[in-house]
Scaffold this motif. Sequence first.
Motif, mmCIF file in Angstrom:
data_model
loop_
_atom_site.group_PDB
_atom_site.id
_atom_site.type_symbol
_atom_site.label_atom_id
_atom_site.label_comp_id
_atom_site.label_asym_id
_atom_site.label_seq_id
_atom_site.Cartn_x
_atom_site.Cartn_y
_atom_site.Cartn_z
ATOM 1 N N VAL A 157 0.879 -0.996 0.252
ATOM 2 C CA VAL A 157 0.153 0.114 -0.125
ATOM 3 C C VAL A 157 0.580 1.062 -0.235
ATOM 4 O O VAL A 157 0.529 2.314 -0.961
ATOM 5 N N GLY A 199 -4.766 -3.939 1.900
ATOM 6 C CA GLY A 199 -3.533 -4.548 1.355
ATOM 7 C C GLY A 199 -4.029 -6.369 0.808
ATOM 8 O O GLY A 199 -3.773 -6.257 0.070
ATOM 9 N N CYS A 203 -6.444 -3.422 -2.431
ATOM 10 C CA CYS A 203 -4.978 -2.882 -2.855
ATOM 11 C C CYS A 203 -3.568 -4.800 -3.084
ATOM 12 O O CYS A 203 -3.009 -4.528 -2.463
ATOM 13 N N CYS A 213 -10.966 1.590 -4.060
ATOM 14 C CA CYS A 213 -10.174 2.124 -2.940
ATOM 15 C C CYS A 213 -10.273 2.938 -2.422
ATOM 16 O O CYS A 213 -10.251 4.314 -2.960
#
Length: 353
Positions: A157, A199, A203, A213
């Motif tokens: 990230v 994450g 991500c 996101c």
Amino acid sequence: MRDGQSIETDIATTMLDWYDRHARDLPWRTSAAELNSGARPDPYRVWLSEIMLQQTTVAAVRDYFHRFTTRWPTVDDLAAAPDGAVMGEWAGLGYYARARNLLKCARIVAEEHGGRFPDRYDDLIALPGIGPYTAAAISAIAFDRPETVMDGNVERVAARLYDIHTPLPAAKSELKARAELLTPRLRPGDYAQAMMDLGATICTPKSPACGICPLQSPCAARRAGTAPELPRKMPKTAKPTRRGIVYLACRADGAWLMERRPDKGLLGGMLGWPGSDWKDGAAGAPPVSADWSTLAAEVRHTFTHFHLVLTVRTATVDMGCAPETGFFIPNRDFRPSELPTVMRKAFDLCRER
């Protein structure tokens, strides 16, 4: 334009708001609703989950975590458990040094800290098996201290958020410095889990879902179109393949010839079959004189740094035989489930012949 500090603060606030709506439901996690009702995270469960999750996936850990906490609900219960029972429950998670350190840590916490985990990073990192990441995670998640928690998800990230192209592991210090700017003093434990969840679910390493996101606006890699290729990593070297032999000897009364491996090294302190070193061409003398048979199938197993292929040799031996190495375990006390995975694979081949 807002100054840098306010932008970092906005990112932390955005992540906490997102976490309140989208946090993963994990068995070791205290939800936002529970926290709001006055519940606090159990440091034992936080610690146990973090040790289990090292180099292992959430999906793989869930069942292990449930079994451990059902059998040993507190750190005092785990500290009092026999080594073999804990190693048996751990079998399949790999990296057995973690299990040995798990027991050492539990016993220190029980004996020297009254069954209570210390709450500060410096005290946590002094415990066996707890490194910088785990100490920061326990301190933040269990005790809400503003530590910066850096796992692979958070590194990814941060690399994308700031469009950092320095390859890992060289980028680690730069990524941590950036992440430290983001860590809030309010709810740092929830924030750390929010970044890990981001994450893990959005991500992701491949095909990040940038369109949904919560950090798409400030993300420099999204704007540059470089998100899918970050973080960069140094090329991996191919794993070598090592070979060896294991000897499975069963006595006429059903007892099995075993040996305990040295405390240091792979599978340290665990029971296994006598055998050769794990090197190409290492023959290794049989542990006892017998009429040995070689199985057609081989054991294949992968460790962190190498692949292993083991030839399995079997024999039934006389009651009065005196082995050169190892000791016999009566059939009533022999539990294959407590063997490390590679040794259990050899036993399974022997049983299937």
